[in-house]
Scaffold this active site. Structure first.
Site, PDB file in Angstrom:
ATOM      1  N   GLU A   1      34.276  32.620  45.414  1.00  7.57           N
ATOM      2  CA  GLU A   1      34.078  33.943  44.744  1.00  7.57           C
ATOM      3  C   GLU A   1      33.091  34.176  43.613  1.00  7.57           C
ATOM      4  O   GLU A   1      33.455  34.430  42.538  1.00  7.57           O
ATOM      5  CB  GLU A   1      35.340  34.451  44.333  1.00  7.57           C
ATOM      6  CG  GLU A   1      36.523  34.540  45.400  1.00  7.57           C
ATOM      7  CD  GLU A   1      37.965  35.099  45.017  1.00  7.57           C
ATOM      8  OE1 GLU A   1      37.981  35.241  43.641  1.00  7.57           O
ATOM      9  OE2 GLU A   1      38.589  35.420  45.888  1.00  7.57           O
TER      10      GLU A   1
ATOM     11  N   TYR B   1      42.183  40.704  50.154  1.00  6.25           N
ATOM     12  CA  TYR B   1      43.530  40.507  49.988  1.00  6.25           C
ATOM     13  C   TYR B   1      44.133  42.122  50.314  1.00  6.25           C
ATOM     14  O   TYR B   1      44.353  42.921  49.446  1.00  6.25           O
ATOM     15  CB  TYR B   1      44.148  40.246  48.434  1.00  6.25           C
ATOM     16  CG  TYR B   1      44.142  38.981  48.204  1.00  6.25           C
ATOM     17  CD1 TYR B   1      44.952  38.019  48.480  1.00  6.25           C
ATOM     18  CD2 TYR B   1      42.679  38.243  47.914  1.00  6.25           C
ATOM     19  CE1 TYR B   1      44.921  36.741  48.015  1.00  6.25           C
ATOM     20  CE2 TYR B   1      42.630  36.903  47.575  1.00  6.25           C
ATOM     21  CZ  TYR B   1      43.961  36.120  47.647  1.00  6.25           C
ATOM     22  OH  TYR B   1      43.690  34.791  47.415  1.00  6.25           O
TER      23      TYR B   1
ATOM     24  N   ASP C   1      41.583  31.925  38.420  1.00  2.00           N
ATOM     25  CA  ASP C   1      43.096  32.244  38.428  1.00  2.00           C
ATOM     26  C   ASP C   1      43.828  30.894  38.597  1.00  2.00           C
ATOM     27  O   ASP C   1      44.755  30.849  39.432  1.00  2.00           O
ATOM     28  CB  ASP C   1      43.374  33.085  39.458  1.00  2.00           C
ATOM     29  CG  ASP C   1      44.658  33.820  39.309  1.00  2.00           C
ATOM     30  OD1 ASP C   1      45.067  33.874  38.219  1.00  2.00           O
ATOM     31  OD2 ASP C   1      45.190  34.068  40.348  1.00  2.00           O
TER      32      ASP C   1
ATOM     33  N   GLU D   1      40.902  33.372  52.687  1.00  2.00           N
ATOM     34  CA  GLU D   1      42.035  33.707  51.549  1.00  2.00           C
ATOM     35  C   GLU D   1      42.601  35.090  52.142  1.00  2.00           C
ATOM     36  O   GLU D   1      41.747  36.098  52.280  1.00  2.00           O
ATOM     37  CB  GLU D   1      41.473  33.914  50.117  1.00  2.00           C
ATOM     38  CG  GLU D   1      41.331  32.542  49.624  1.00  2.00           C
ATOM     39  CD  GLU D   1      41.013  32.468  47.925  1.00  2.00           C
ATOM     40  OE1 GLU D   1      41.531  33.415  47.340  1.00  2.00           O
ATOM     41  OE2 GLU D   1      40.423  31.710  47.335  1.00  2.00           O
TER      42      GLU D   1
END
Length: 686
Positions: free
Chosen positions: A482, A535, A228, A571
């Protein structure tokens, strides 16, 4: 049938390695994609280990060395996307690029080329060609060697000097160099030509693929990737010419320790390299001096025919992180002087000098914590990107200085180089300012595990560790971000990778930023520190900030219970449009970002009390560019700062959090401007 282009397959063409792309059927690619996830297909024991990197010391001037920058305006020509190797066949490197008849674009170096023009160069897939001319003084010819060094070209590069091949390299974000003495016209004009290829494949680090799409104007190749952030390309960092003597110091390795009594220890190793003529030169001894900030000699040693040793430094001034000491980032200057026999009346002559900044500190870890100079660390910081308007991922010293001022303004003491090695200049800044670094290789979202990918993955980490091993700011290596570590193929892959990296880790723990679940992850068991990305109230339970604390604390505890290692959240966050406000808080508003952060802070404080949770990292430091998608309005907006480095509302809240932690953990006073005056009673309570 749709065609895929697989880049970075090396072909020997005469004496030149070139990047070859070839079409492959969708059927074969998709079949391989499915099969390669099965770990039973591959044994990794026979994977070739990377050839150890040699040399590549950062170019520094000294009594015996000169450094010249080739930064500035270059010329650029883009290749036909469907014929990326046309320039190889037609030998564009043999003459000025203007003679190809193609459009010449003025291009700054360092910079990504994507956002400089107003046309579709931004989305170009394939190769571009850079060129510039330069003079080399006649004085450089006598009794010395001339080197060409690139700090980073993304993704792959082939380099010619005056039409003759000089070097090649793949894997962006990392330096490479070559001696070019035999290719230069000393006292005359010289031409440097660089072919840069931005294509990614299943075997590159990071991975990607190229496929064709039909447009109104015909078929065009498109680069796809799962990570991303935008796949910026070009000559991203500085290009240098530098000289060394015929016999010179080619490499240095330094490790440090600090005892409880304040005795510093520096173990060093020196490598020498000589040209054919330099082999006739006889070294006599090596003088090693450690000088403090005031230039005073703190320790020294003279070695005869031995190129390693130990310096003991009584009452050493330690290297401390920001807000853990009143003088953070203290650096000594470690000076290496090589003396050789002289034909003159003197018995010896200075042959080469190189100076290396060194911070004296100890780093250790156990199953509960990470310690620096014997003191437990609690890391508070950011994931970041090298990203800004116009220059993309290009090095910009003004931006670098601004970023470090903002890091210190927030009270951060660390960041992760997500998701690739950052510039050498940024590593030097971190050393100087006492900012700790989780140093990450470019392995982001890796999938389709197979031997050649593993070889490239190992190589990216070997090059990164070789480059950054002497930086006191580096406190851990991150082997991936990730990865698809829940897949069967990941188990043997990461076992092989981590076993290799542990052998070259240079006294740092290994970690990774994992987004798999603790129950299915095949990577975490091999690490020293477990890092995870999650998240809450964004990608899951969107809009529900009342579903953060319990979920986060339960997940962190699950990582701890299964693996028994220190845990970091690398994160968390949510996208926020600058200037968008809503009461009550609504997703994408600045109020929502504040509320989301605040709930995470409460969870982190609960986890800190359990004795094994050692860090919190926001995603992200600043907004950044991504590929075009309906979920990204101008890019990823999770930044605490905007892309032009101005604070959102949450920056002020995060600042209060980080300085409160510094006061609690290290007894550091709060900045006077941390709060504004409201009333006498209210101000005294704060």
């Amino acid at each position: 049938m749709r065609r895929l282009w697989k880049p970075v397959i090396f072909l020997l063409l005469g004496s030149l390695q070139v990047l070859l792309a070839y079409p492959e059927d969708d059927f074969l690619v998709n079949a391989n994609r499915k099969e390669l996830t099965d770990s039973s297909l591959f044994e990794y024991g026979d994977v070739r280990k990377p050839t150890p990197t040699k040399g590549l010391l950062y170019p520094r001037e000294s009594e015996t060395r000169e450094v010249r920058s080739l930064d500035g305006m270059w010329q650029l020509v883009r290749s036909d996307p469907f014929d990326p190797l046309q320039g190889i066949r037609e030998k564009w490197f043999m003459d000025a690029l203007r003679k190809t008849g193609r459009e010449i674009i003025s291009m700054p170096v360092p910079a990504s080329y994507n956002d400089i023009t107003t046309d579709n160069l931004r989305d170009h897939v394939g190769t571009v060609w850079y060129e510039r001319t330069f003079f080399v003084p006649r004085s450089w010819k006598a009794m010395q060697r001339t080197w060409l060094r690139f700090s980073s070209v993304h993704y792959a590069a082939v380099v010619w000097i005056n039409g003759r091949n000089a070097t090649s390299h793949s894997i962006g974000h990392l330096p490479f160099e070559s001696e070019i003495s035999g290719l230069l016209s000393f006292g005359g004009n010289n031409r440097i030509t660089v072919m840069c290829d931005n294509r990614l494949s299943n075997r590159t680090i990071p991975q990607g693929s190229v496929y064709e799409v039909a447009t109104d104007d015909g078929s065009v190749p498109v680069q796809s990737y799962t990570f991303d952030f935008f796949n910026y390309a070009g000559i991203h960092r500085s290009v240098h010419l530098y000289t060394t003597p015929l016999l010179h110091i080619s490499d240095l390795e330094v490790t440090t320790q600090l005892t409880n009594e304040g005795l510093g220890r520096i173990d060093y190793r020196v490598w020498l390299e000589a040209s054919k003529e330099g082999l006739q030169i006889q070294p006599i001894h090596l003088r090693v001096q450690l000088r403090d900030k005031d230039g005073h000699v703190a320790a020294q040693q003279i070695n005869k025919a031995i190129y390693h040793g130990t310096l003991l430094v009584p009452n050493a001034t330690p290297w401390w992180p920001y807000l853990m000491h009143s003088d953070p980032g203290y650096l000594y200057n470690l000076q290496f002087e090589l003396f050789v026999s002289s034909n003159e009346k003197e018995l010896e002559a200075l042959q080469d000098t190189y100076r290396l900044p060194v911070g004296i500190r100890s780093l250790s870890w156990d199953n509960d914590t990470l310690l620096l100079n014997g003191k437990p660390l609690y890391l508070r910081g950011f994931g970041r990107h090298e990203d800004s308007d116009f220059r993309g991922k290009g090095l910009d010293n003004a931006l670098l200085a601004r970023d470090f001022n903002l890091l210190k303004w927030t009270g951060a003491n660390a960041y992760r180089t997500s998701h690739y090695p950052y510039s050498e200049e940024s590593m030097q800044f971190a050393d100087q300012h006492g900012i700790m670094i989780i140093d990450e290789c470019p392995a982001v979202n890796i999938d389709i595990f197979e031997p050649q990918l593993l070889e490239n993955h190992m190589s990216s980490l070997e090059q990164l560790i070789h480059r950054d091993r002497n930086h006191p700011s580096v406190i851990a290596w991150s082997v991936a971000n990730e990865p698809r570590s829940n897949k069967k193929g990941a188990l043997k892959y990461f076992e092989s990778l981590v076993n290799y990296v542990r052998g070259i880790a240079h006294g740092r723990p290994l970690t990774a930023a994992i987004n798999a679940n603790s129950s299915s992850c095949h990577l975490a068991q091999f690490l020293d520190i477990v890092g995870f990305n999650r998240y809450n109230s964004w990608y899951q339970n969107s809009g529900r900030t009342d579903m953060i604390i319990n979920l986060l604390t339960i997940e962190a505890q699950s990582w701890r219970d299964k693996f028994g290692k220190p845990v970091i959240q690398f994160e968390y966050g949510g996208d926020t449009m600058e200037g968008m406000h809503s009461l009550p808080a609504f997703i994408w508003s600045e109020e929502y970002q504040v509320e989301l952060f605040s709930r995470h802070f409460k969870a982190f404080d609960e986890l800190r009390g359990r004795g094994w949770f050692i860090g919190e990292f926001v995603w992200n430091f600043a907004d950044f560019r991504t590929a075009q998608t309906i979920t990204r309005v101008g890019g990823n907006k999770k930044g605490v700062f905007t892309r032009n480095r101005q604070p959102k509302e949450v920056a002020h809240i995060l600042r209060r959090r980080y300085f409160a932690l510094a006061k609690e953990l290290d007894m550091f006073g709060l900045p006077e401007d941390l709060t504004v005056y409201i009333s006498k009673h209210f101000h005294n309570e704060l």
